[in-house]
Design a protein around this motif. Structure first.
Motif, PDB file in Angstrom:
ATOM      1  N   VAL A 185      -3.359  -2.056   3.397  1.00 35.68           N
ATOM      2  CA  VAL A 185      -2.492  -0.608   2.836  1.00 35.68           C
ATOM      3  C   VAL A 185      -1.629  -0.527   1.994  1.00 35.68           C
ATOM      4  N   GLU A 186      -0.533  -1.542   2.849  1.00 35.55           N
ATOM      5  CA  GLU A 186       1.173  -1.296   2.218  1.00 35.55           C
ATOM      6  C   GLU A 186       1.004  -1.774   0.670  1.00 35.55           C
ATOM      7  N   ALA A 187      -0.071  -2.589   0.248  1.00 28.31           N
ATOM      8  CA  ALA A 187      -0.034  -3.836  -1.028  1.00 28.31           C
ATOM      9  C   ALA A 187      -0.294  -2.766  -1.348  1.00 28.31           C
ATOM     10  N   ILE A 188      -0.990  -1.779  -1.656  1.00 27.70           N
ATOM     11  CA  ILE A 188      -1.419  -0.756  -2.226  1.00 27.70           C
ATOM     12  C   ILE A 188      -0.795   0.480  -2.715  1.00 27.70           C
ATOM     13  N   ALA A 189      -0.613   0.940  -1.192  1.00 27.29           N
ATOM     14  CA  ALA A 189       1.006   1.999  -2.009  1.00 27.29           C
ATOM     15  C   ALA A 189       1.420   1.677  -3.147  1.00 27.29           C
ATOM     16  N   GLY A 190       2.206   0.518  -3.577  1.00 31.67           N
ATOM     17  CA  GLY A 190       2.507  -0.025  -3.730  1.00 31.67           C
ATOM     18  C   GLY A 190       2.170  -0.668  -5.658  1.00 31.67           C
ATOM     19  N   ALA A 191       0.720  -0.072  -5.832  1.00 32.78           N
ATOM     20  CA  ALA A 191       0.116  -0.411  -6.635  1.00 32.78           C
ATOM     21  C   ALA A 191       0.145   0.343  -7.801  1.00 32.78           C
ATOM     22  N   ASP A 192       0.861  -0.260  -8.585  1.00 34.72           N
ATOM     23  CA  ASP A 192       1.017   0.614  -9.887  1.00 34.72           C
ATOM     24  C   ASP A 192       0.362   1.519 -10.339  1.00 34.72           C
ATOM     25  N   SER A 193      -1.092   0.808 -10.375  1.00 29.93           N
ATOM     26  CA  SER A 193      -2.668   1.683 -11.301  1.00 29.93           C
ATOM     27  C   SER A 193      -3.623   1.505 -10.692  1.00 29.93           C
ATOM     28  N   GLN A 195      -6.158   0.115 -11.200  1.00 26.82           N
ATOM     29  CA  GLN A 195      -7.234  -0.762 -11.754  1.00 26.82           C
ATOM     30  C   GLN A 195      -6.389  -2.026 -10.346  1.00 26.82           C
ATOM     31  N   GLU A 196      -4.867  -2.055 -10.438  1.00 25.58           N
ATOM     32  CA  GLU A 196      -3.785  -3.564  -9.539  1.00 25.58           C
ATOM     33  C   GLU A 196      -4.943  -2.730  -8.230  1.00 25.58           C
ATOM     34  N   ARG A 197      -4.713  -1.012  -7.491  1.00 26.85           N
ATOM     35  CA  ARG A 197      -5.350  -1.285  -6.273  1.00 26.85           C
ATOM     36  C   ARG A 197      -7.414  -2.062  -6.085  1.00 26.85           C
ATOM     37  N   GLU A 198      -7.791  -1.636  -7.238  1.00 29.77           N
ATOM     38  CA  GLU A 198      -8.729  -2.445  -7.547  1.00 29.77           C
ATOM     39  C   GLU A 198      -8.566  -3.989  -6.633  1.00 29.77           C
ATOM     40  N   ASN A 199      -8.036  -4.802  -7.885  1.00 31.13           N
ATOM     41  CA  ASN A 199      -7.859  -5.978  -7.623  1.00 31.13           C
ATOM     42  C   ASN A 199      -7.607  -6.709  -6.245  1.00 31.13           C
ATOM     43  N   ARG A 200      -6.655  -5.882  -6.092  1.00 30.73           N
ATOM     44  CA  ARG A 200      -6.048  -6.451  -4.833  1.00 30.73           C
ATOM     45  C   ARG A 200      -7.428  -5.965  -3.649  1.00 30.73           C
ATOM     46  N   ILE A 201      -8.132  -4.859  -3.923  1.00 29.03           N
ATOM     47  CA  ILE A 201      -8.837  -4.694  -2.537  1.00 29.03           C
ATOM     48  C   ILE A 201     -10.108  -5.701  -2.561  1.00 29.03           C
ATOM     49  N   GLU A 202     -10.407  -6.396  -4.374  1.00 31.86           N
ATOM     50  CA  GLU A 202     -11.308  -7.371  -4.437  1.00 31.86           C
ATOM     51  C   GLU A 202     -11.058  -8.838  -3.939  1.00 31.86           C
TER      52      GLU A 202
END
Length: 752
Positions: A185-193, A195-202
């Motif tokens: 959740v912390e990493a996603i909060a810093g996602a720039d887009s 797509q990056e959010r989705e990449n981190r979840i995957e």
């Protein structure tokens, strides 16, 4: 009989009187054969608190999305790596969204398996169902079993309800200190887009990889070449008879004019001394460090001089602007920029890394059993042969002499504690270069590495010697090529984020880091979250600070060492010159201890067990003391981390209790500590309490919601704290400890 119903009351709860008064609870004992029947209990609930042995991730999503449950807080009792049960990206996506919406908290067990199954189900009409039985929140629990449950129904806020809720809270405090998804959740909060959010979840689920930055990709190429050179040189040094090329072992870097190691010239003419003035310069020269101890027949830390070696970086898949910027610096140092690559001398690349990061290139090569550090056109070979007992004795003695400057020149009430924490800092520093090996061993899409690979945070007053300690550790690791850290005023978020792109494992020390600045350096909180086995190496972070503790979100990521000591810091201070002379004498003594730690780490590879981190270096030092036949000093943290043995928070509380500066008052199920201190001082006392005490500061008081556990931690009974007996003095064991800790200070103060 599938169901038994009744109305009951408990004589211990005043609001549930005998003969079923207004506080009575409905009760039913029921055999539940279908999962749907069990889930009906939760339908429409405003909130659910749960402790369960097993919980299916998909079932949680179903409860919160299809059964109308408002929010769920659940402790999972059976799985060491519960995140491995999340196999679908869609499930992970739903779990993340529910967590971000504050509707879901999944607590993970920290030690014992918890077999209990208890549920507190709060309904919209302010009634609450209190459930206990054999039913888990998992699919398997219903596919093969019939379950039995007891259901009590009462009003929210009755004593029965509060007692049941306290029971659940006790499970949370004792058996869980981590929640699922926090790193993600912390990493996603810093996602720039998106797509990056989705990449981190995957990636978290294990269904994808994270892309590394273009700068990191360039450095990875460069370090691969550097490692290839180091592998070849290491093979030649270790087994010259098997060398595929002639290599001269020389003192003088310009020409190979004599051998350092004697050879039998009759065995192979390729290994003859290179004394002919017409001989070709060596392809590679092995040269002495300027900091050799002379304690052994071999070199402590030999250097490979390779002026002709080239480093190549591919640019075809890298953003053109990034490649151009990277190439400009190397071109100015003798490199060339071609259509699809950058080629530069070893010295150019090493110097660019050093200028960009303030630390050198450092690579751990497990297969070659070597660590190499880049310095201009040289590579320092760190891991050397195992030492003799005499050499080990010298190394350990030198570290002890540094630490014992606390005893000889410092002013402190916690002498042994401060020296133990200094030793702990050395152990951390010697472990830090191997953090990426531990990351690889521990890495899993479902594990939060930041909870395991902690930063080092050294706090103390401006004259506590913490900066000198850090600088000395850096010297020992680097063969005196790094003699200071980076001033915190010179860096920001960009530098913290960028240091992870340079493929070096040399520790990055930030000096005088103010708490407010640290709170703004957001990458610290999820520093290791992007790491994966294909990543470039990144350094551990070391902070020194004059400030007190940072906020809890940062404290959870840090190994905190408090240096409660003052050294003479001004020329007019008594003992200043003597302290400086003693410190200089220690620093001038050559100490290759890290070479021997590195050799032991590389031959034993303790990270492959995936059980310890700094504990592995602690074990090596225990072995060193045995092999040197040298007694361990009292302050050596042999069995556990120094900050655990000498808990700064506990010592502060004990001193104020003993000194009568804290009085305690009883509260319902709790106690309150009232301080004879300023409000800003009390804040630090509250922050140093373990979370399980459920503490809260108010003005100059601290509310403690777990008085029995607090009393055990502090070394008194609750009764002693409340009646003031504790203020008279500590128990005999604690009194002796405080006397030992304080004797050096008071002896100097009163001239005894």
């Amino acid at each position: 009989m599938d169901k038994l119903t009744a109305t009951i009351s408990f004589d211990r709860f005043s609001d549930m009187p005998e003969f079923y008064g207004p506080g009575a609870a409905g009760y039913r004992l029921e055999m539940v054969k279908q999962r749907a029947d069990f889930l009906d209990l939760f339908e429409g609930a405003r909130h659910v608190d749960a402790v369960t042995y097993a919980e299916t991730p998909e079932l949680m999503v179903t409860m919160l999305t299809e059964y109308g449950v408002g929010s769920l807080d659940v402790l999972i009792g059976n799985a060491d790596n519960y995140a491995d049960h999340v196999n679908e990206v869609s499930t992970a996506r739903s779990l993340v969204q529910l967590r971000q919406d504050d509707r879901l908290v999944i607590r993970l067990k920290n030690r014992k398996t918890v077999h209990s199954k208890i549920y507190r189900i709060v309904m919209p009409d302010d009634t609450v169902k209190l459930v206990q039985g054999s039913a888990n929140l998992s699919r398997n629990s219903w596919e093969y079993h019939t379950n039995q449950i007891s259901v009590f129904t009462t009003d929210i806020g009755t004593e029965f309800d509060e007692a049941f809720e306290t029971f659940i809270d006790e499970y949370r405090e004792r058996y869980s200190d981590q929640t699922l998804l926090e790193g993600l959740v912390e990493a996603i909060a810093g996602a720039d887009s998106p797509q990056e959010r989705e990449n981190r979840i995957e990636y978290w689920v294990g269904a994808g990889d994270l892309d590394m930055s273009d700068t990191a990709a360039l450095n990875r190429d460069a370090v691969e070449d550097l490692k290839a050179v180091a592998d070849r040189i290491t093979a030649v040094v270790d087994d010259p008879e098997e060398a595929a090329e002639t290599v001269a072992f020389v003192e003088g870097p310009e020409n190979a004019d004599r051998n350092i190691t004697e050879r039998d010239d009759s065995t192979d003419e390729n290994h003859s001394e290179t004394t002919d003035s017409t001989a070709e310069p060596p392809e590679v020269g092995l040269v002495e460090s300027a900091h050799e101890t002379g304690l052994t027949d071999t070199l402590d830390r030999p250097r490979v001089r390779a002026p002709e070696e080239k480093i190549r970086m591919g640019t075809s898949t890298v953003d053109k602007d990034v490649a151009d910027e990277f190439g400009i610096g190397l071109r100015n140092r003798g490199g060339t920029v071609e259509d699809h690559s950058i080629v530069a001398p070893l010295s150019a690349y090493n110097n660019q890394v050093r200028e960009s990061t303030a630390i050198p290139t450092m690579s751990v090569l497990p297969e070659a059993e070597q660590i190499v550090i880049g310095e201009d056109d040289e590579m320092i070979l760190v891991a050397t042969e195992d030492p003799t007992s005499g050499v080990l004795n010298h190394c350990l003695e030198t570290i002890e002499e540094y630490i014992e400057t606390v005893e000889n020149h410092g002013h402190t009430q916690s002498e042994t504690a401060v020296m133990a924490k200094m030793y702990e800092a050395f152990l951390y520093g010697f472990w830090a270069p191997f953090a990426n090996q531990y990351a690889e061993a521990l890495s899993s899409p479902s594990r939060t590495l930041d909870n395991v690979l902690q930063h080092l945070y050294i706090e103390g007053k401006s004259d506590a010697g913490k900066d000198k300690l850090t600088e000395y550790i850096l010297r020992l690791i680097s063969d005196n090529t790094v003699i200071s850290g980076v001033d915190a005023d010179e860096i920001g978020v960009k530098a913290i984020r960028g240091i992870r792109e340079w493929d070096t494992s040399f520790p990055y020390a930030i000096i005088d880091a103010e708490k407010e600045k640290l709170h703004g350096w957001s990458p610290i909180r999820n520093y290791w979250s992007d790491w994966m086995p294909t990543s470039v190496d990144q350094p551990c972070l070391i902070f020194t600070t004059n400030d007190a503790l940072p906020t809890s979100e940062f404290r959870n990521r840090m190994k905190i060492l408090n240096m409660d000591v003052s050294f003479p810091s001004n020329p007019e201070d008594p003992g200043f010159h003597e302290a400086q002379d003693d410190l200089s004498n220690v620093l001038e003594r050559r100490n290759p201890i890290f070479s021997y730690v590195a050799r032991r780490m590389l031959t034993e590879r303790p990270w492959t067990d995936s059980h310890g981190t700094i504990e592995d270096v602690r074990q090596i030092f225990r072995e060193f003391y045995d092999e040197a036949d040298r007694p361990q000093p009292e302050y050596f943290p042999a069995d556990e981390p120094a900050e655990k043995t000498y808990d700064t928070g506990r010592l502060k509380w004990q001193r104020d209790i003993q000194g009568g500066r804290i009085t305690f008052a009883s509260e319902p199920g709790a106690i309150t500590a009232d301080f004879d201190r300023e409000e800003y001082e009390v804040y630090d006392y509250e922050k140093r309490l373990p979370k399980r005490f459920m503490s809260e500061k108010s003005a100059t008081s601290v509310y403690i919601g777990a008085p029995v556990e607090f009393a055990e931690w502090i070394g008194h009974s609750v009764e002693d704290l409340l009646n003031g007996t504790a203020a008279v003095g500590m128990n005999s064991t604690q009194s002796d400890e405080v006397q030992d800790e304080s004797s050096g200070f008071f002896a100097r103060l009163f001239g005894d």
